[in-house]
Design a protein around this motif. Structure first.
Motif, PDB file in Angstrom:
ATOM      1  N   ILE A  29      -2.146  -9.052 -12.770  1.00 39.57           N
ATOM      2  CA  ILE A  29      -0.665  -9.238 -12.259  1.00 39.57           C
ATOM      3  C   ILE A  29      -0.114  -8.761 -11.157  1.00 39.57           C
ATOM      4  O   ILE A  29       0.763  -9.718 -10.563  1.00 39.57           O
ATOM      5  CB  ILE A  29       0.143  -8.538 -13.686  1.00 39.57           C
ATOM      6  CG1 ILE A  29      -0.429  -9.248 -14.933  1.00 39.57           C
ATOM      7  CG2 ILE A  29       1.409  -8.692 -13.556  1.00 39.57           C
ATOM      8  CD1 ILE A  29       0.154  -8.422 -16.156  1.00 39.57           C
ATOM      9  N   LEU A  30      -0.735  -7.747 -10.701  1.00 33.65           N
ATOM     10  CA  LEU A  30       0.154  -7.254  -9.377  1.00 33.65           C
ATOM     11  C   LEU A  30      -0.346  -8.104  -8.142  1.00 33.65           C
ATOM     12  O   LEU A  30       0.600  -8.331  -7.107  1.00 33.65           O
ATOM     13  CB  LEU A  30      -0.159  -5.793  -9.124  1.00 33.65           C
ATOM     14  CG  LEU A  30       0.513  -4.640 -10.114  1.00 33.65           C
ATOM     15  CD1 LEU A  30       0.026  -3.329  -9.723  1.00 33.65           C
ATOM     16  CD2 LEU A  30       1.894  -4.799 -10.010  1.00 33.65           C
ATOM     17  N   GLY A  31      -1.435  -8.607  -8.105  1.00 33.19           N
ATOM     18  CA  GLY A  31      -2.291  -9.381  -7.192  1.00 33.19           C
ATOM     19  C   GLY A  31      -1.303 -10.763  -7.270  1.00 33.19           C
ATOM     20  O   GLY A  31      -1.012 -11.046  -6.110  1.00 33.19           O
ATOM     21  N   LEU A  40       2.576  -6.134   1.056  1.00 31.43           N
ATOM     22  CA  LEU A  40       2.180  -5.099   1.673  1.00 31.43           C
ATOM     23  C   LEU A  40       1.780  -3.750   0.852  1.00 31.43           C
ATOM     24  O   LEU A  40       0.741  -3.149   1.173  1.00 31.43           O
ATOM     25  CB  LEU A  40       3.151  -4.751   2.678  1.00 31.43           C
ATOM     26  CG  LEU A  40       2.530  -3.577   3.602  1.00 31.43           C
ATOM     27  CD1 LEU A  40       1.155  -3.614   4.511  1.00 31.43           C
ATOM     28  CD2 LEU A  40       3.763  -2.967   4.652  1.00 31.43           C
ATOM     29  N   PHE A  41       2.380  -3.977  -0.322  1.00 35.85           N
ATOM     30  CA  PHE A  41       2.528  -2.742  -1.161  1.00 35.85           C
ATOM     31  C   PHE A  41       1.388  -3.058  -2.491  1.00 35.85           C
ATOM     32  O   PHE A  41       0.590  -2.417  -2.872  1.00 35.85           O
ATOM     33  CB  PHE A  41       3.801  -2.267  -1.785  1.00 35.85           C
ATOM     34  CG  PHE A  41       4.391  -1.811  -0.462  1.00 35.85           C
ATOM     35  CD1 PHE A  41       4.059  -0.389   0.104  1.00 35.85           C
ATOM     36  CD2 PHE A  41       5.778  -2.330  -0.153  1.00 35.85           C
ATOM     37  CE1 PHE A  41       4.828  -0.027   0.924  1.00 35.85           C
ATOM     38  CE2 PHE A  41       6.210  -1.929   0.808  1.00 35.85           C
ATOM     39  CZ  PHE A  41       6.076  -0.835   1.582  1.00 35.85           C
ATOM     40  N   LEU A  42       1.779  -4.247  -3.078  1.00 38.76           N
ATOM     41  CA  LEU A  42       0.888  -4.814  -4.055  1.00 38.76           C
ATOM     42  C   LEU A  42      -0.361  -5.223  -4.039  1.00 38.76           C
ATOM     43  O   LEU A  42      -1.227  -4.985  -4.781  1.00 38.76           O
ATOM     44  CB  LEU A  42       2.082  -5.919  -4.900  1.00 38.76           C
ATOM     45  CG  LEU A  42       3.024  -5.400  -5.428  1.00 38.76           C
ATOM     46  CD1 LEU A  42       3.973  -6.761  -5.906  1.00 38.76           C
ATOM     47  CD2 LEU A  42       3.128  -4.476  -6.328  1.00 38.76           C
ATOM     48  N   GLY A  43      -0.729  -5.622  -2.785  1.00 38.39           N
ATOM     49  CA  GLY A  43      -2.150  -6.137  -2.482  1.00 38.39           C
ATOM     50  C   GLY A  43      -3.121  -4.511  -2.541  1.00 38.39           C
ATOM     51  O   GLY A  43      -3.919  -4.944  -3.404  1.00 38.39           O
ATOM     52  N   PRO A  44      -2.732  -3.904  -1.854  1.00 37.89           N
ATOM     53  CA  PRO A  44      -3.860  -2.587  -1.855  1.00 37.89           C
ATOM     54  C   PRO A  44      -3.661  -1.992  -3.328  1.00 37.89           C
ATOM     55  O   PRO A  44      -4.682  -1.619  -3.690  1.00 37.89           O
ATOM     56  CB  PRO A  44      -3.057  -1.634  -0.813  1.00 37.89           C
ATOM     57  CG  PRO A  44      -2.226  -2.351   0.102  1.00 37.89           C
ATOM     58  CD  PRO A  44      -1.793  -3.829  -0.833  1.00 37.89           C
TER      59      PRO A  44
END
Length: 92
Positions: A29-31, A40-44
């Motif tokens: 879901i975050l990806g 920049l924040f949700l990818g990692p």
């Protein structure tokens, strides 16, 4: 972590599998959300959650792999837009 005591008298873990399955779904879901905003924040975060879910043996391996791929895709999209705009962020 919840421990239960079955009739044998030994304590067993009941939340370990649910936790890893939740991490796999959250990474997906975050990806997916990171493709549109805050990559920049949700990818990692998606990458870390997917990696932890895979290491801990989730039963939702496909979802964890998708979350990992989407997290990497988030960062690649951010990099592509940063190169195209010559800026640190991008917008619609």
């Amino acid at each position: 972590m919840h421990l239960t005591a079955p009739a044998t008298g030994r304590a067993t873990r009941t939340t370990g599998v649910r936790d890893t399955d939740g991490m796999a779904v959250a990474s997906f879901i975050l990806g997916l959300l990171g493709l549109l905003v805050l990559n920049l924040f949700l990818g990692p975060i998606a990458i870390v959650l997917a990696s932890l879910a895979l290491i801990r043996g989730t039963s939702r391996r496909g979802r964890a792999w998708l979350g990992l791929a989407l997290g990497v895709g988030d960062l690649l999209i951010l990099l592509a837009f940063m190169q195209a705009d010559a800026s640190v962020s991008w917008g619609f």
